[in-house]
Each structure stands twice: as C-alpha cells, then as structure tokens.
Scaffold this active site. Structure first.
Site, PDB file in Angstrom:
ATOM      1  N   LYS A   1     -24.337  81.361   2.574  1.00  0.00           N
ATOM      2  CA  LYS A   1     -25.141  80.945   1.405  1.00  0.00           C
ATOM      3  C   LYS A   1     -26.595  81.338   1.666  1.00  0.00           C
ATOM      4  CE  LYS A   1     -21.954  77.266   0.096  1.00  0.00           C
ATOM      5  NZ  LYS A   1     -21.645  75.825   0.078  1.00  0.00           N
TER       6      LYS A   1
ATOM      7  N   ARG B   1     -12.819  67.478   5.258  1.00  0.00           N
ATOM      8  CA  ARG B   1     -13.540  66.710   4.232  1.00  0.00           C
ATOM      9  C   ARG B   1     -12.620  65.696   3.546  1.00  0.00           C
ATOM     10  NH1 ARG B   1     -17.530  71.483   1.937  1.00  0.00           N
ATOM     11  NH2 ARG B   1     -19.388  70.710   2.978  1.00  0.00           N
TER      12      ARG B   1
ATOM     13  N   GLY C   1     -19.192  72.462   5.643  1.00  0.00           N
ATOM     14  CA  GLY C   1     -17.748  72.534   5.466  1.00  0.00           C
ATOM     15  C   GLY C   1     -17.131  73.626   6.323  1.00  0.00           C
TER      16      GLY C   1
ATOM     17  N   GLY D   1     -25.707  72.303   3.725  1.00  0.00           N
ATOM     18  CA  GLY D   1     -26.944  72.334   2.946  1.00  0.00           C
ATOM     19  C   GLY D   1     -27.571  70.949   2.848  1.00  0.00           C
TER      20      GLY D   1
HETATM   21  N1  LIG Z   1     -22.314  88.399   8.517  1.00  0.00           N
HETATM   22  C1  LIG Z   1     -21.626  87.752   7.585  1.00  0.00           C
HETATM   23  N2  LIG Z   1     -21.271  88.365   6.432  1.00  0.00           N
HETATM   24  C2  LIG Z   1     -20.556  87.722   5.497  1.00  0.00           C
HETATM   25  N3  LIG Z   1     -20.148  86.429   5.580  1.00  0.00           N
HETATM   26  C3  LIG Z   1     -20.472  85.778   6.697  1.00  0.00           C
HETATM   27  C4  LIG Z   1     -21.228  86.383   7.753  1.00  0.00           C
HETATM   28  N4  LIG Z   1     -21.400  85.464   8.722  1.00  0.00           N
HETATM   29  C5  LIG Z   1     -20.776  84.342   8.320  1.00  0.00           C
HETATM   30  N5  LIG Z   1     -20.199  84.510   7.112  1.00  0.00           N
HETATM   31  C6  LIG Z   1     -19.378  83.549   6.332  1.00  0.00           C
HETATM   32  O1  LIG Z   1     -20.112  82.376   6.076  1.00  0.00           O
HETATM   33  C7  LIG Z   1     -19.177  81.411   5.604  1.00  0.00           C
HETATM   34  C8  LIG Z   1     -19.723  80.020   5.783  1.00  0.00           C
HETATM   35  O2  LIG Z   1     -20.999  79.932   5.185  1.00  0.00           O
HETATM   36  P1  LIG Z   1     -21.601  78.577   4.576  1.00  0.00           P
HETATM   37  O3  LIG Z   1     -20.782  78.134   3.411  1.00  0.00           O
HETATM   38  O4  LIG Z   1     -23.043  78.872   4.345  1.00  0.00           O
HETATM   39  O5  LIG Z   1     -21.419  77.540   5.787  1.00  0.00           O
HETATM   40  P2  LIG Z   1     -21.204  75.959   5.749  1.00  0.00           P
HETATM   41  O6  LIG Z   1     -20.063  75.662   4.793  1.00  0.00           O
HETATM   42  O7  LIG Z   1     -20.892  75.572   7.142  1.00  0.00           O
HETATM   43  O8  LIG Z   1     -22.512  75.393   5.246  1.00  0.00           O
HETATM   44  C9  LIG Z   1     -17.909  81.669   6.379  1.00  0.00           C
HETATM   45  O9  LIG Z   1     -16.833  81.700   5.474  1.00  0.00           O
HETATM   46  C10 LIG Z   1     -18.154  83.035   7.072  1.00  0.00           C
HETATM   47  O10 LIG Z   1     -17.075  83.917   6.898  1.00  0.00           O
HETATM   48  O1  LIG Z   2     -19.727  73.132   0.759  1.00  0.00           O
HETATM   49  C1  LIG Z   2     -20.750  72.514   0.472  1.00  0.00           C
HETATM   50  O2  LIG Z   2     -21.940  72.728   1.091  1.00  0.00           O
HETATM   51  P1  LIG Z   2     -22.159  73.415   2.559  1.00  0.00           P
HETATM   52  O3  LIG Z   2     -21.460  74.755   2.563  1.00  0.00           O
HETATM   53  O4  LIG Z   2     -23.645  73.552   2.626  1.00  0.00           O
HETATM   54  O5  LIG Z   2     -21.614  72.449   3.565  1.00  0.00           O
HETATM   55  C2  LIG Z   2     -20.777  71.419  -0.558  1.00  0.00           C
HETATM   56  O6  LIG Z   2     -19.484  71.114  -1.026  1.00  0.00           O
HETATM   57  C3  LIG Z   2     -21.722  71.786  -1.701  1.00  0.00           C
HETATM   58  O7  LIG Z   2     -21.226  72.929  -2.354  1.00  0.00           O
HETATM   59  P2  LIG Z   2     -22.250  73.914  -3.110  1.00  0.00           P
HETATM   60  O8  LIG Z   2     -23.116  74.576  -2.061  1.00  0.00           O
HETATM   61  O9  LIG Z   2     -21.364  74.894  -3.845  1.00  0.00           O
HETATM   62  O10 LIG Z   2     -23.065  73.060  -4.056  1.00  0.00           O
END
Ligand SMILES: Nc1ncnc2c1ncn2[C@@H]1O[C@H](COP(=O)(O)OP(=O)(O)O)[C@@H](O)[C@H]1O
Ligand SMILES: O=C(OP(=O)(O)O)[C@H](O)COP(=O)(O)O
Length: 405
Positions: free
Chosen positions: A203, A35, A362, A386
C-alpha cells in the site's frame, strides 16, 4: 473509551459489531484466519450475554458495488467454525436480506452481513452520503440497539461503519480494540531506545504518507528500515533505475524530501543494497539477485536481497523497541520470501533478548505465521498495519475518536 462491560445488560438487544475480517484469500480459500480468530472473543462474549449479534466488516477494496470476488461468504463459514456456533450470512448489507437476517436472530445468535464496501456510502468522502449509509445500518438495530467498535485494522478509516455509526447509537470499544490500543500506547509512551521501525508492503501511497509524520515523532538515533513495494520510489528518487518495479512517480519529490529530513533529524533511513528481481510477477520468472542501484530495465523487484536481509538484521541487533509493518517482498511466493523471513527472524531474536517487538498488518501477521514463526516470537501481533502506523504517528484515528466521544 467505554468497553464491553459498560454496555450493561445486552440480553435481547441487537448489537452491531464492526470487526476487521479482511483476510487474505486464494480464490475463496482463506489463507490466514488471524483476523477472524482475533475478532471472535468479542462476538462470543456478546452472544453468551444473550445479545442478538450483527457483525459487519469489509473485504478487500471493491468499488462501492457488489463484486463476487470480495464476498464475505467464505468468512462467514470460517467465523462459524471459530465461534463454534451458527452464523447467518446475509447476501446484502442493508437490504431485504440483511433485514431478514437480523429479524431472524434470537438471543445469543450471530449474523454476518455482506461486505460493507459493496455500498458506495461506506467509504464516501461526502459526509451526507456516508451518513445516509450509517442511518441504514442503524435502522437494522431497533430502538435499544448498540454498537461495538472492534475492527482495529480499520479504525484509521473515516468510513460510515467506523466513524458515523457510533455517533448515532450507544457505543463501546470491543476487547480487540482495547487490547491493541493498550500495546500501542506502551510503544509510544515508554519507548526504550534504540527504536527501529521497519516498513514494507504494497500500500505504497498510504505508507509513503506515513513516513512524513513518523519522521516527525522519531528521534535522532532511531532507525527506519524501508523494504517492500515502497523502496523503489526511494531508489528512483536517488537516481537509480528501478525497471518495472512498483513506483509512485508523482511522489518522487516528496520522497527526496524524506531522505533529506531523515538526514537532518538524525533518523537513520536504511534502504536495501540488493534486490531479488524477476521478469514477471511470478515465482518462476527467473528471479535473480541484482544490486539495488542497478535493477535491469526489463525486471521488477519482488524482494530485498540476502545482503539487505543481513543488513536489516544488523540494524535490529541492539533494538529495544521494534515496530514492523509490511512484508519485505512478495512472501506468498517462496523465491521472494527471504527478506521477510530475515526480518521476522531478527525480530524474533530481539524478542528473546527482551525487546518489545510489534508486528502489525493483516499481511504482515499472515506472513510471519506462513513462514512458520510462533506467535510467541513477537511481543504483539497487531491486526492493524495502517491503523497501528497512524497511531504511532500521533494521528487522531476516526474510529477511536468516535468511540471516545
Ligand atoms: N516489491 C513488492 N512488489 C509488489 N508487492 C509487494 C512487494 N513487497 C511486498 N509486496 C506485497 O505487499 C503485500 C502486503 O502489503 P500491505 O497490505 O501493505 O501489508 P499489511 O497488510 O501487513 O499492512 C503482500 O501481499 C506482498 O506480496
Ligand atoms: O488490511 C487492512 O489494513 P492493513 O493492510 O494496513 O493492515 C485493513 O483491513 C484496512 O483495509 P484498507 O487499507 O483497505 O482500508
């Protein structure tokens, strides 16, 4: 949407750049600087044009007050290396330190202010509270200030720095937001089918909500593959034991509705058939592959199993368009990286067959790089998870709406 060139002459003007510098950290060590690298070109362009560049960003989810765990100090150091120019770091966001840092900027110089989310006004649901914080940010700029919205990963957040500031000063989209929107527009308007969406990550409450709208825009024959932390709420809704896995108890009924809606609409909702489950959230907690329908009560699911990886790959085998957000498991620990690796490989194969593949988020972007995939293995690696998902859902994104106005 206006873009950087529409700002005209920026020499000597103070320009506030809202970037997404929310990078994964191991203590104070940045484990993936994607990023920061993606945000650098807009900042460089403005600096080269002689602007006094003030960068604002968030890191993690602190609770509206300073928390040393979430300081942007390590990000300032890395940003400076990536830009190849000094970055003055202010230890507050709108206080004395920030004002001094901004006042000290010469033409072509860059400052980064401390984590926006150390201030309750940034994320407040109260318009007046958010507005007051936006006013404080704008006050840093002086009369001929401008705003560049470039934090694509945060454009789905109705936050002060994303939504309220651009309503108060001349504003344009930065190069990153421009590029991201272009790809997503292509994904939504020229969707070649079969179309497959892969969801995972942690998330869970955010992303369960996404499925609702996503099912509305997906068509019969499209596929939705569900892994990561959210899959357990689906398994539980189907009546299976999920042990100590991540679970949104209050979403069970909603998820039951999704399963039904998917069936009615002809969207194939695919769940894992096996799970890598461990006794604790740790690499050495006796990881074992168990059936998805029978996770032992004393274990938690930390990855999809090998059979599921193969199943998901088979569902991606003829895809023409793929969007993937959210790692399939806790890829940061090798015993739980297999599912994410399998999906990444299936996307890479789809790319080489000529499909449009987009990885967003991310952590998802960090995951494919950490697992050794070349960036060219994917059509596009988006900095927003997201944000991309909400765009695909057809939602109005507050940060884009504010830039368009
Ligand atoms: N079964 C699980 N239990 C807990 N954490 C998980 C599981 N599967 C994936 N994760 C965690 O999800 C995190 C990423 O989630 P998220 O922030 O939603 O993705 P992104 O940033 O790509 O949008 C990673 O740090 C990973 O360790
Ligand atoms: O990591 C982010 O989103 P993402 O995990 O959905 O890619 C953005 O920086 C937004 O962060 P937030 O979901 O805490 O508002």
């Amino acid at each position: 949407m206006k873009t950087l060139n529409d700002l005209g002459d920026v020499r000597g003007r103070t320009v506030l750049v809202r970037s997404d510098l929310n990078v994964p950290l191991d203590g104070t060590r940045i484990t993936d600087d994607g990023r920061i690298r993606a945000s650098a070109p807009t900042i460089s362009t403005l600096a080269e044009r002689g602007a006094r560049v003030v960068v604002v960003a968030h890191l993690g989810r602190p609770k509206g007050a300073p928390d040393p765990k979430y300081t942007l100090a390590p990000v300032a150091a890395r940003l400076s290396e990536v830009l190849g120019r000094p970055v003055a770091f202010a230890t507050d966001t709108v206080g004395q330190e920030a004002r001094a840092a901004v006042e000290g900027l010469g033409e072509g110089e860059v400052a980064l202010l401390e984590n926006l989310r150390f201030n309750a006004g940034e994320t407040s649901k109260d318009d007046a509270e958010r507005g007051a914080f936006a006013d404080a940010l704008v006050a840093l700029l002086g009369a001929d200030g401008a705003y560049v919205g470039d934090g694509f990963g945060a454009v789905h957040r109705k936050h002060a720095s994303v939504y309220d500031v651009p309503q108060r000063v001349p504003h344009v989209a930065g190069g990153l937001v421009e590029a991201e929107v272009e790809v997503l527009k292509r994904l939504t308007t020229q969707t070649e089918r079969p179309y497959v969406v892969v969801l995972g990550g942690s998330k869970v409450s955010d992303k369960l909500g996404v499925i609702d709208n996503l099912l509305g825009v997906m068509q019969s024959g499209d596929k939705l593959l569900v892994g990561g932390g959210m899959l357990f709420t689906f398994l539980k809704a189907q009546g299976h034991e999920v042990g100590k896995s991540l679970l949104e108890e209050d979403q069970l009924e909603t998820v039951t509705g999704y399963l039904q809606r998917a069936q009615e609409s002809g969207v194939e909702l695919v769940l894992p058939v096996d799970i890598v489950a461990a006794t604790a959230f740790a690499a050495d907690a006796d990881p074992q592959v168990v059936p998805a329908q029978a996770i032992p009560a004393d274990r938690l699911g930390l990855d999809i199993g090998p059979e599921s990886g193969a199943l998901f790959a088979s569902k991606l085998a003829d895809a023409r368009t793929v969007f993937w957000n959210g790692p399939m498991g806790v890829f940061e620990m090798e015993p739980y990286a297999g599912g994410t690796r399998a999906v990444a490989q299936a996307l890479a194969d789809a790319t080489s067959r000529g499909a449009l593949t987009v990885v967003g988020g991310g952590d998802s972007a960090a995951a494919v790089r950490a697992l050794g995939f070349d960036e060219s293995s994917f059509g596009h690696i988006s900095t927003g998870g997201g944000a991309s998902l909400e765009y695909l859902e057809g939602k109005t994104l507050p940060g884009l709406q504010a830039l368009e106005a």
